[in-house]
Design an enzyme around this catalytic site. Structure first.
Site, PDB file in Angstrom:
ATOM      1  N   CYS A   1      -5.361  -3.008   1.815  1.00 57.46           N
ATOM      2  CA  CYS A   1      -5.272  -3.135   3.272  1.00 57.46           C
ATOM      3  C   CYS A   1      -6.629  -3.298   3.970  1.00 57.46           C
ATOM      4  CB  CYS A   1      -4.483  -1.955   3.825  1.00 57.46           C
ATOM      5  SG  CYS A   1      -3.705  -2.312   5.433  1.00 57.46           S
TER       6      CYS A   1
ATOM      7  N   GLY B   1      23.771   6.690  28.590  1.00 53.22           N
ATOM      8  CA  GLY B   1      24.304   6.481  29.919  1.00 53.22           C
ATOM      9  C   GLY B   1      24.174   5.015  30.291  1.00 53.22           C
TER      10      GLY B   1
ATOM     11  N   THR C   1      16.275   6.173  27.976  1.00 55.65           N
ATOM     12  CA  THR C   1      16.223   4.758  28.358  1.00 55.65           C
ATOM     13  C   THR C   1      14.985   4.385  29.175  1.00 55.65           C
ATOM     14  OG1 THR C   1      17.595   5.301  30.266  1.00 55.65           O
ATOM     15  CG2 THR C   1      18.741   4.500  28.311  1.00 55.65           C
TER      16      THR C   1
ATOM     17  N   TYR D   1      -8.027   4.512  13.778  1.00 56.37           N
ATOM     18  CA  TYR D   1      -7.818   4.155  15.182  1.00 56.37           C
ATOM     19  C   TYR D   1      -6.328   3.953  15.408  1.00 56.37           C
ATOM     20  CZ  TYR D   1      -8.132  -0.260  12.615  1.00 56.37           C
ATOM     21  OH  TYR D   1      -7.966  -1.248  11.681  1.00 56.37           O
TER      22      TYR D   1
ATOM     23  N   GLY E   1      24.407   0.550  34.838  1.00 60.64           N
ATOM     24  CA  GLY E   1      24.503  -0.757  35.476  1.00 60.64           C
ATOM     25  C   GLY E   1      23.126  -1.306  35.819  1.00 60.64           C
ATOM     26  N   GLY E   2      22.094  -0.577  35.443  1.00 59.89           N
ATOM     27  CA  GLY E   2      20.720  -1.032  35.670  1.00 59.89           C
ATOM     28  C   GLY E   2      20.156  -1.692  34.415  1.00 59.89           C
TER      29      GLY E   2
ATOM     30  N   LYS F   1      -1.692  -9.139  16.642  1.00 58.17           N
ATOM     31  CA  LYS F   1      -2.303  -8.989  15.335  1.00 58.17           C
ATOM     32  C   LYS F   1      -2.118 -10.167  14.383  1.00 58.17           C
ATOM     33  CE  LYS F   1      -2.559  -5.065  12.281  1.00 58.17           C
ATOM     34  NZ  LYS F   1      -1.983  -3.729  12.244  1.00 58.17           N
TER      35      LYS F   1
ATOM     36  N   GLU G   1       0.836  -1.208   0.000  1.00 54.40           N
ATOM     37  CA  GLU G   1       0.000   0.000   0.000  1.00 54.40           C
ATOM     38  C   GLU G   1       0.875   1.265   0.000  1.00 54.40           C
ATOM     39  OE1 GLU G   1      -2.154   0.201   3.666  1.00 54.40           O
ATOM     40  OE2 GLU G   1      -3.496   1.808   2.994  1.00 54.40           O
TER      41      GLU G   1
ATOM     42  N   LYS H   1      -8.920   2.749  -2.262  1.00 51.84           N
ATOM     43  CA  LYS H   1      -9.271   2.168  -0.963  1.00 51.84           C
ATOM     44  C   LYS H   1     -10.640   2.674  -0.501  1.00 51.84           C
ATOM     45  CE  LYS H   1      -6.917   1.529   3.568  1.00 51.84           C
ATOM     46  NZ  LYS H   1      -5.696   1.945   4.321  1.00 51.84           N
TER      47      LYS H   1
ATOM     48  N   SER I   1       0.678  -2.823   7.248  1.00 54.46           N
ATOM     49  CA  SER I   1       0.072  -3.224   8.516  1.00 54.46           C
ATOM     50  C   SER I   1       1.177  -3.445   9.547  1.00 54.46           C
ATOM     51  CB  SER I   1      -0.732  -4.503   8.255  1.00 54.46           C
ATOM     52  OG  SER I   1      -1.221  -5.056   9.430  1.00 54.46           O
TER      53      SER I   1
END
Lengths: 664, 664
Positions: B203, B366, B482, B157, B369-370, B246, B78, B151, B240
């Site tokens: 579509c 950054g 992050t 939505y 360490g997490g 889906k 499409e 179409k 899509s």
């Protein structure tokens, strides 16, 4: 009699808006006039999106008042129980749709004697084809819901997005109350489209007259359908935001409809701001000759009593600028005067409502001594009160003494809080830390810029660090982003710096207009000349870097292009839909007094498109701001994929296409 | 023969994707097989939004190849010439619509022998009622445009917004080429809706089968209309995007249609990411019994040759997770395993395409360490190349030695660039400057918080200062935000700090899924166990503040609620549309092994709604991110007015309503 009605109404209104009891003799006075029948109250109110209880209480107050004085009818704006726009809230929080039905039924019970038209979000029959909801108006009368009108035409342009959740009504006019919450095509009851003598419609429904408009967005014309049944009065419940060009069009259109069908029209509009959209109110009535006979105030809540059939109404003055004629908007001009009162009220309302509806009280902003932060400071002082504004002068080593004293003088004149806080220690420390880091990075990466914007940005970000710090430390306070429209178009604003904030008051005002705006405020505010003349006279520049050629701070126009030229490009792109090739061919106002070469002109126009394309990311993270002009870069009004930044805005020749496609 | 075709095709494909010439003997081999007729090429390509020349060149390459090997037809996704979604770009830059017509005509000229189906934006007849454009597919054949399909069903939505500029086609199927650019209701030519033996749709047109779906968004079913004319093959050109739920639905639906009408269907989908939307490709063919006979790769460009009538096709494996069944998605679970490959490929493609299409090359982030920054680092290394990633450990005085060494070990394992840069000097200087400023402000303003977040935020913003600094100093480099989905829901992210960046890779991945994701990457990447076990085992916490009770850094779950509980709320709100009262009644997975009081549960659910409402502003300034789950907070997918933050998510009793409305 009319004079008497409005004298009494104004006394009542004043009491009403302060939540005081209205003296019985006033009520009796109005009641006596109204008793002869045909009187309608236009309840131009300011709802909070999704806050059903707040809205319902306000509606109830007006309904009770209308009943007390014995009006035939009281009319509220579109979706008044929910606030407009409500957007995806009704999908994510369907509870508020249930709630708005419960409150609607409650409102019906208190409607006695007078009929009330109340806009609400109506769920559709479960499993019905299409969207989940209708945009509806309930007719409340004598304790019951008497009927329902549903919107047929759904705008889906600019800030409007009705079609996302709303199903267009398959039928125009009123349908029985029993259909509430379970209406669908198969439940359409034939019969009169009118309620009593009224032809009721919702907002966009009256914007498709086939004679008046050259271009029609929809097939159907609901007003035409209603007119076939010869209503005595048209009523339109609306939520229509102010836009630079809209009022004149609206006036002409409504007048045309009234005159064409020889039927008066009562148009009730929402007032107040919801996020980026500012609604001007200015509800009005045209008589059956298409003459304006009543108009409520602009940008204020008001309850205006009218009698459309008897030509009874009062015309309050329109905020200057709303009436800007369609012809004068056809050319670019630096004469902004005629639009400045509207601009002022639109932004003041935008700031005030954003703060109030979010629960903020105070604002902190940097005062650079430049035009942008100056205008923002004045607007904030007027919108939320000078005691709630803190202006911080945050000089760097580049900041001139004039800028510092201009900022202080401004704050003094405005009576806002003021202090100075040097960013030098932060800039020095940050620069030192970054320089070390850059050395390390440069060991691994090439592409280090010779003349980066890093030093400029460190200054802008250090300032934002101060402002957000205050916002974090003190309750109900947000920092203000002071970027203007011209500079945002050029991406001339620092991420996490001056473009960062909780609200951006002037993001939709171009620079040349800001100059005129500053002068206008100096002349029109109660305290005259609060803005020091020096601020208006100086050339804009961010004072972030020194021009190596002059040894003086860089002027923004040197980095960009003359603002007059830039603003005409913006105006043409937004108002005339002109593209690159059109702009090249156009003679600019700037050229009339500054002859420039075609190379120079092309360079500026190229720069505009190039910079605009790379500004898309910045636009996507722009704080909430007030839409002022007829088109904007506000992300709820204009969306372009950031990854489309490489579009060819010039276009190519057919021969180029053939040659490219033939290549192997 | 089939085996031979796919052996040859794969050799050709590899050459093709590297832009190399395909050896003549391969071409001849394919040509020989294809010569018997009925073969179709599915050109699953990755366009750039608005970059017509780029897209047209790619399309031309595929058309030429299809002609060379003698296919009956080559089918593109499409709107392939424009890229999908294009959004307001076509309104602001109408030049690209003109350009796409010019290039379309150019493509027609090079289409010889084979028929090509090419999606494009079609201007409508000037002054026609409705929107300005159609979403169309051109049938190109023997140097000419042979016909046009438009179409009919327009999704509006989630991330879709077709109806904003596109008019639904008044007619299904093919219309004559002469109507190009001037089609309207009055130009509909009756006659066959098919082109030759093909029933072509676009579509959404195939997503409204009245038997398959319980709920229908539209009245019309274009496939049903096409089926009446007994096509031999259905073709659907699609764009899509991948969403958690889906694929299974799409598979079942397409299979249902093919079987219902005993007609094979060829479904060609876009691949690649455009800003926040990631398209998975996975184009496929179902035979006339509804059996899958061919499927292209997921998340890769591919040219797949099929013969729908003869059951000739190859089924490439679907990325794991795309096939997640509809039943298993009906309950919340911490078993994320089945969705992790899809999650990985969706985000990798999202990052890669954003960088490539915007012209960025490098990323800086950054490394705390997490878990969040760790997962981002792995994704970036895989998406843009380890040499293009710079991880900076930016310890503060609260940062533990473990965090520092974990970050370094991670960087080492990944092979990305790494350095450490202490934020201490910046934090100290800023704190000192701010403390002084706060004293001054406190002289004028009350409401200073006793335990403000200011110190935490200074740390987060100092880190962002480093990252944006590098981005400003080095070419083609952007910093990475992050924040994860769970924390964004709670507004647990610092403005101008960790939530600031040029791109946010994991903004749509909840925390509990990130743990599983980290383990999955350790097991499935080429370099195993790149993520140190310690990072996965530690409790998430921003290390921005010390818990006064324990003397240790605050754990995020203490400030928020257990992630397992939080993520189930999010899942229920997004997937089940549950509201406050539903959630209170639900038994949570967490409760099965951690009995909690109803007070505790209510407190957490209250906290969720309260914090979510005040996070709306943060969501509005969230950087571009990849939509991964079935619903998201991505601003192009979900919009709620910030001023609606005071909605009553609990609802009220009818008696409360009566009492409030009766008050005077």
């Amino acid at each position: 009699m009319t004079d008497n009605l409005y004298t009494l109404s104004e006394i009542a209104d004043k009491r009403f808006s302060h939540g005081e009891d209205i003296p019985q003799n006033i009520i009796d006075g109005i009641r006596k006039i109204v008793a002869e029948g045909g009187f309608i109250g236009m309840a131009q109110i300011n709802p909070i999106a999704g806050n059903i209880e707040y809205n319902a209480k306000k509606i109830a107050k007006y309904i009770k008042y209308a009943c007390k004085i014995g009006l035939d009818m009281v009319v509220f704006p579109e979706l008044v129980l929910m606030g407009y726009p409500i957007e995806d809230t009704i999908d994510r929080h369907p509870v508020i749709v249930d709630e708005n039905i419960k409150w609607l039924k409650g409102l019906a019970k208190i409607t006695v004697g007078t009929t009330a038209l109340v806009g609400f979000v109506e769920p559709r029959k479960k499993d019905a084809e299409g969207k989940k909801y209708y945009n509806s108006v309930a007719i409340l009368k004598d304790g019951k819901i008497e009927g329902i009108v549903r919107k047929s035409l759904l705008p889906n342009y600019s800030e409007f997005n009705d079609y996302r959740y709303i199903e267009p009504s398959p039928v125009v006019g009123v349908q029985p109350a029993e259909t509430l919450g379970k209406f669908d095509k198969d439940s359409v009851k034939e019969g009169s489209k009118l309620f009593e003598k009224y032809g009721i419609s919702i907002c966009e429904d009256c914007w498709n007259n086939k004679e008046f408009f050259d271009k029609h967005l929809y097939e159907k014309d609901p007003i035409e359908e209603l007119a076939c049944e010869k209503p005595e009065i048209f009523i339109n419940c609306s939520a229509s935001p102010t836009r630079a060009k809209k009022e004149q069009l609206k006036h002409n259109m409504l007048s045309f409809i009234a005159n064409k069908y020889k039927t008066p029209i009562v148009y009730v509009n929402q007032v107040g701001a919801i996020d980026n959209s500012s609604f001007d109110g200015s509800s009005r009535v045209f008589n059956s000759d298409g003459e304006l006979i009543a108009r409520a105030k602009s940008f204020e809540e008001q309850f205006l009593i009218v009698n459309p059939s008897k030509n009874i109404g009062k015309i309050y003055p329109l905020t200057k600028g709303l009436d800007k004629s369609l012809t004068e908007q056809k050319v670019f001009t630096l004469e902004y005067e005629s639009d400045l009162e509207r601009t002022y009220k639109t932004i003041i309302q935008g700031i005030r409502d954003y703060f109030k509806k979010c629960g903020f009280k105070r604002a902190v902003l940097g005062l650079s001594g430049g035009l942008d932060s100056t205008v923002c400071a004045v607007l904030l002082a007027d919108a939320i009160g000078k005691e709630n504004v803190f202006g911080i002068s945050m000089p760097s080593k580049i900041t001139s003494n004039e800028s510092r004293s201009d900022a202080e003088e401004l704050a003094h004149n405005l009576g806002i809080n003021f202090t100075e806080a040097s960013i030098k220690p932060m800039v020095d420390t940050t620069t030192e830390c970054l320089d070390k880091l850059f050395e390390t990075v440069a060991e691994k990466w090439d592409g280090r810029y010779k003349t980066p914007f890093t030093p400029d940005n460190i200054q802008a970000r250090s300032r934002a660090m101060f402002l957000w710090g205050i916002s974090n430390e003190f309750a109900s306070c947000i920092p203000i982003a002071t970027s203007d429209k011209s500079e945002l178009y050029m991406g001339y604003a620092t991420i996490n710096g001056d473009m960062s904030g909780g609200f951006a008051p002037i993001a939709d005002v171009p620079k040349t207009k800001l100059f005129a705006f500053a002068r206008w405020m100096n002349a029109n505010r109660e305290v005259k000349n609060a803005i020091p003349e020096a601020i208006i006279l100086k050339k804009p520049g961010a004072e972030l870097a020194i021009d190596p050629k002059t040894g003086k701070p860089l002027i923004a126009e040197d980095a960009l292009m003359p603002y007059e030229f830039l603003d005409e490009i913006i105006w043409r792109v937004e108002n005339k839909n002109e593209g690159y090739q059109d702009l090249i061919k156009t003679e600019f106002l700037y050229e009339k007094h500054n002859p420039i070469s075609i190379e120079q002109k092309t360079e500026w126009i190229d720069k505009f498109f190039r910079r605009m394309s790379t500004a898309l990311y910045k636009w996507s993270i722009l704080p909430p701001s007030v839409i002022v002009e007829s088109r904007s870069i506000n992300k709820y009004d204009y969306r372009q994929p950031i990854t489309s930044s490489k579009i060819n805005y010039k276009g190519v020749e057919d021969s180029y296409i053939s040659s490219i496609l033939k290549e192997d």
